[in-house]
Structure formats: structure tokens, C-alpha cells
Write a protein that holds these residues in place. Structure first.
Motif: not given
Length: 350
Positions: A188-196
Motif C-alpha cells: 500500500r505504501k509503495a503504491e501510494a508513492a507511485g512505485v510500479s
């Protein structure tokens, strides 16, 4: 196939015939590595073994002999006076085994006779790695060759692995609740930070080279790269460059890149061994991420993305290599199988 020494000598008809003989052995070598209960199947297979020889010990003689259902493969690592040391082609980490298949004993017996002919004034010392101490190979060596040869333990390690039975849900059900919760929070944290995350499929040598350059650029910004102790240093740099090329050519490379704001910030890659009706084993090789992105738990997320991919493909085992030492402790969260392997020195008795 008769015992055959393969050298890196001048080109010509003889050299071409030797290279073709080795090429003919590769399918059997791969099949035996994948299907004979090895602790580390991938590291018994030719991609790993020959990549080490080509990049770390180039020019050394390679000896191999096949029988129906058996293979012996060794390389000369030292010839000095009355002693000759013959070892697996990958003789640095010593993860794989040079004796494969139910007829490995016959292949070894033929090789020993050929070694006597090739080194008439020396006593070959054989280094045999990847031995499961309570496995059939260990028992066969002691029973069949123990009267004429002495065996000494040369080293040992523990390889760790996880079953992929039941797909990703089945795999995750065998992890601790705390580990699962951490993964969900990190995702969830990575997705919110824009990580793909992107799965890479290099189809040409040029594409594989470009992918490896991207990995090295990330590695240079990782803690390993900054400390100059990662795969950016020789000989690891050359070894993994060729391994990526080989695996890509064989369709067995599994590589994932992590990006943020259009920039690579992490990578992971490994390779498959086996496949088809018997399924495939995946062996992780390297992963890394930019030091400035440490708070994003990219190491865990790259592992998770790899597991998703492998489960979609129907792979049945996830190998993570050695679990020995404090830096390897993180692997215990991801695996549940431990396989001890030993390296033995085999020397003819006086």
C-alpha cells in the motif's frame, strides 16, 4: 558418450567437434539437474556451471562423460607436480553437483579411468560439491569407490527453498501472519508513492545487455554498490552479465524492474531450471534497490512480485540459495525448506 576433454585451444575441425559434443550434452545435463532431487537444481545446470567457467576460469580444460541416465563433468583447476585438482565447472560457491543421475557412478568410473590416462604421472584429486550427506549420491560414492578412494569433507552449506504448492495464496498461507501483514502494508505504501513493477522479457542479446545496464545503474546506487561489494565488482559483474544473456536466450530469465517517477529504483532477477510436465524450479540470483528508497521495502516487494509471476506460470519451487550467516537470515521469512549440501575431496588411496 566417451570421456571427452574440451579445451579452449585453436579453432579447427577438432575444436568444432568438441564444441558440438558439449552442445549435444546440454539437454541431458539440464534434464538431470532438474529431475534428480538436487538441493539446488539451477546451480547444477549448465547455464550456471558454464557461465562460471567462461567468466571466472576461462581456458581451463573441461571433461565430461555421459551414460544413459548419468553425467560426470569436471574442470581442471590446478595441475601442479604430482597433483591435479579436478572440480565442478562452478568451483567458487560450490552450490551445484558435477555428478548427476542414477548412472552417475558409471559416468564417474569411466571418468576416473580416463583421468588416469590423461594424467599418467599425477594423482587426480576430485572436488565433488552439492552432495546431500544422507542422499543416494553420498551412499553410492562411499559404497562403490570407498575401497580405492578416500573421502574428506571439504566444506558445507545450507540451501533454502519454499514450495509454491497452492499458488500465491498457498505460499502466503505458509508465511507468518506478521510477515503477511508487513507485505500488505509495504504494498500500500509503495503504491501510494507511485512505485510500479515491470516484468522484463529481453528477446535479443542487445535487449538483455540493455536490461543488465539498467540493473547495474541501480546497483551503483544501492548500499552494496556504494560499499563496492555487490555485482558491480569483478568478477561478479562479468559473471552475471553472461548469466543474464544465457538465461534470456533460453527463455529462462525472470527479471523485474521497479520504477518511480520514470526512474529505475530497484531490480530482481533469477532463472528457471526444468519445466514442462515436471514443472520448473526458480533460483533467485540478485536483487537490489537505490539506497535513497530504503523506506519503501523494495526488497520484500520485489520478492513478492516475483512470486506472483512464478505462481502464474505454475513453477513449483522457489530457491533462495544459502541461508548461512547473519546477512542471509531474512530468507527464513520466505522459505520453509533447508537442504544441507557438502563438498567432498576424493583422493586415490596409496
Amino acid at each position: 558418450m566417451p570421456f571427452l576433454p574440451l579445451t579452449d585451444g585453436p579453432s579447427g575441425a577438432g575444436r568444432t567437434a568438441e564444441a558440438q559434443a558439449l552442445a549435444d550434452v546440454l539437454p541431458l545435463w539440464e534434464q538431470l539437474a532438474a529431475t534428480t532431487g538436487q538441493a539446488d537444481p539451477f546451480c547444477c545446470a549448465p547455464a550456471w556451471q558454464l557461465t562460471f567457467r567462461d567468466t571466472v576460469t576461462p581456458g581451463k580444460k573441461l571433461f565430461f562423460h555421459t551414460e544413459p541416465g548419468g553425467l560426470a563433468v569436471f574442470t581442471e583447476v590446478l595441475a601442479e607436480g604430482q597433483r591435479v585438482f579436478l572440480a565442478p565447472p562452478e568451483n567458487g560457491w560450490l552450490f551445484g553437483c558435477p555428478l548427476l543421475g542414477p548412472a552417475a557412478g558409471d559416468a564417474l568410473a569411466a571418468s576416473l579411468a580416463a583421468f588416469d590416462a590423461a594424467y599418467p604421472h599425477a594423482v587426480p584429486h576430485l572436488i565433488i560439491s552439492g552432495i546431500r550427506p544422507r542422499g543416494p549420491l553420498a551412499a553410492m560414492l562411499l559404497h562403490r569407490f570407498g575401497e580405492a578412494y578416500a573421502f574428506f569433507r571439504h566444506g558445507s552449506s545450507v540451501q533454502c527453498a519454499a514450495s509454491l504448492a497452492g499458488g500465491l495464496d498457498g505460499y502466503l498461507s505458509r508465511r507468518s501472519a506478521n510477515h503477511r501483514a508487513k507485505l500488505k502494508k509495504a504494498a500500500r505504501k509503495a503504491e501510494a508513492a507511485g512505485v510500479s513493477f515491470t516484468r522484463e522479457h529481453p528477446a535479443t542479446p542487445g535487449e538483455a545487455e540493455a536490461l543488465y545496464a539498467r540493473m547495474q545503474a541501480v546497483e551503483a546506487r544501492s548500499w552494496k554498490g556504494l560499499a563496492q561489494c555487490g555485482m558491480g565488482e569483478a568478477p561478479a559483474r562479468e559473471f552475471y552479465a553472461l548469466l543474464v544473456q544465457r538465461l534470456a536466450q533460453e527463455g529462462k530469465l525472470r527479471a523485474i524492474m521497479a520504477q518511480r517517477d520514470g526512474r529505475d529504483i530497484g531490480f530482481i532477477f533469477g532463472g528457471l531450471c526444468g519445466g514442462g510436465i515436471c514443472g520448473a524450479t526458480y533460483r533467485g540470483q540478485q536483487f537490489s534497490y537505490a539506497a535513497e528508497e530504503q523506506k519503501l521495502s523494495l526488497g520484500n516487494l520485489l520478492q513478492l512480485e516475483t512470486l506472483k509471476w512464478l505462481c502464474e506460470e505454475g513453477a513449483f519451487r522457489y530457491d533462495m540459495g544459502p541461508v548461512t550467516g547473519p546477512r542471509m537470515e531474512y530468507k527464513r521469512h520466505w522459505t520453509e525448506e533447508n537442504h544441507e549440501i557438502q563438498t567432498w575431496l576424493m583422493v586415490k588411496k596409496p
